[in-house]
Design an enzyme around this catalytic site. Structure first.
Site, PDB file in Angstrom:
ATOM      1  N   GLU A   1       0.658-116.822 113.668  1.00  0.00           N
ATOM      2  CA  GLU A   1       1.640-116.330 114.649  1.00  0.00           C
ATOM      3  C   GLU A   1       2.437-117.493 115.245  1.00  0.00           C
ATOM      4  O   GLU A   1       1.889-118.543 115.548  1.00  0.00           O
ATOM      5  CB  GLU A   1       0.925-115.559 115.771  1.00  0.00           C
ATOM      6  CG  GLU A   1       0.112-114.361 115.295  1.00  0.00           C
ATOM      7  CD  GLU A   1       0.959-113.227 114.741  1.00  0.00           C
ATOM      8  OE1 GLU A   1       2.201-113.262 114.914  1.00  0.00           O
ATOM      9  OE2 GLU A   1       0.376-112.322 114.120  1.00  0.00           O
TER      10      GLU A   1
ATOM     11  N   HIS B   1      -3.740-113.986 112.960  1.00  0.00           N
ATOM     12  CA  HIS B   1      -4.247-112.642 112.653  1.00  0.00           C
ATOM     13  C   HIS B   1      -4.827-112.635 111.241  1.00  0.00           C
ATOM     14  O   HIS B   1      -4.252-113.224 110.325  1.00  0.00           O
ATOM     15  CB  HIS B   1      -3.107-111.611 112.728  1.00  0.00           C
ATOM     16  CG  HIS B   1      -3.018-110.903 114.044  1.00  0.00           C
ATOM     17  ND1 HIS B   1      -1.897-110.969 114.857  1.00  0.00           N
ATOM     18  CD2 HIS B   1      -3.901-110.093 114.693  1.00  0.00           C
ATOM     19  CE1 HIS B   1      -2.109-110.223 115.941  1.00  0.00           C
ATOM     20  NE2 HIS B   1      -3.314-109.686 115.871  1.00  0.00           N
TER      21      HIS B   1
ATOM     22  N   CYS C   1      -4.191-108.783 121.585  1.00  0.00           N
ATOM     23  CA  CYS C   1      -4.059-110.081 120.893  1.00  0.00           C
ATOM     24  C   CYS C   1      -2.886-110.874 121.435  1.00  0.00           C
ATOM     25  O   CYS C   1      -3.005-112.066 121.727  1.00  0.00           O
ATOM     26  CB  CYS C   1      -3.893-109.880 119.386  1.00  0.00           C
ATOM     27  SG  CYS C   1      -5.425-109.382 118.582  1.00  0.00           S
TER      28      CYS C   1
HETATM   29  N1  PCA Z   1      -6.631-107.029 117.169  1.00  0.00           N
HETATM   30  C1  PCA Z   1      -5.901-106.378 118.238  1.00  0.00           C
HETATM   31  C2  PCA Z   1      -6.698-106.613 119.475  1.00  0.00           C
HETATM   32  C3  PCA Z   1      -8.021-107.125 119.024  1.00  0.00           C
HETATM   33  C4  PCA Z   1      -7.848-107.431 117.605  1.00  0.00           C
HETATM   34  O1  PCA Z   1      -8.677-107.989 116.875  1.00  0.00           O
HETATM   35  C5  PCA Z   1      -4.451-106.849 118.318  1.00  0.00           C
HETATM   36  O2  PCA Z   1      -3.870-107.243 117.291  1.00  0.00           O
HETATM   37  O3  PCA Z   1      -3.880-106.826 119.411  1.00  0.00           O
END
Ligand code: PCA
Length: 217
Positions: free
Chosen positions: A79, A164, A142
């Site tokens: 990200e 991610h 997140c």
């Molecule tokens: N993914 C979610 C919240 C917790 C996670 O592992 C997100 O992308 O916001």
């Protein structure tokens, strides 16, 4: 030196979250002379920032990478931007579903990752892991944690950012319709490599030159 690696507890009714599986697998490992400290954050808007703050205070890390699951994405997503917006598509684990509120009232619209995002992408791809840059970590917990992390460490000289990971094969097998997936061993290898690159890269490419892979229109 400590490296803080955070993952999240399962959310959205699921029973596993690969982000925590990866972080805890790396807990205690020494990478580039620094020790990984893994912490699991609650997937709640109220609980995650406090848990992050506590982890930062206890670990006093020299590098922080927060991990989360992005079901539906096929690659390790590095990200670039945390945005000052919460707009939950599903309820968090406390049943809260806030819409169109800032992460921090009066805060900047966005923070950049201070990780060497392009060097990480290049190293992951060279090692055989599908990886790409992403301009949004969403508007759920997140992104909230990513924003809080960048806010707290701004100007501190500690590299930090968010990655991610895709769903696990067992999650893809349950999903209706199915989603892309990556095995946990490959995810662990990829994140170990991302940590090593983040420790060693000369410069973090914050708002650096345009991405060679990006459309030029
Ligand atoms: N993914 C979610 C919240 C917790 C996670 O592992 C997100 O992308 O916001």
């Amino acid at each position: 030196m400590n490296i803080l690696l955070t993952g999240f507890e399962p959310f959205g009714g699921d029973v596993i979250n690969p982000s925590w599986e990866v972080a805890r697998a790396l807990h205690g490992q020494v990478i580039g002379g620094a020790t990984v400290q893994a912490r699991c954050l609650p997937t709640t808007f109220d609980g995650a920032p406090a848990a992050l703050e506590n982890a930062l205070a206890v670990c006093r890390p020299g590098l922080v990478i927060a991990l989360g699951l992005a079901s539906g994405r096929a690659e390790i997503s590095i990200e670039r931007l945390a945005v000052n917006l919460i707009d939950a598509r599903i309820p968090d684990n406390a049943g809260r579903r806030p819409h169109d509120v800032p992460v921090r009232e009066g805060g900047p619209a966005a923070y950049f990752s201070t990780l060497p995002v392009k060097a990480i992408r290049q190293a992951l791809r060279a090692a055989g892991h599908p990886a790409g840059l992403s301009l949004t970590a969403g508007a759920f917990v997140c992104n909230q944690v990513f924003y809080e992390l960048q806010h707290r460490l701004a100007g501190r000289g500690v590299r930090s950012g968010f990655i991610h990971v895709p769903a696990l094969p067992e999650q893809a097998a349950r999903a209706q319709p199915t989603v892309p997936s990556m095995g946990v061993a490959a995810q662990i290898d990829a994140i170990r490599l991302a940590v090593a690159v983040a420790l060693n890269a000369e410069e973090a490419d914050v708002a650096a030159a345009p991405d060679e892979g990006a459309p030029t229109a």
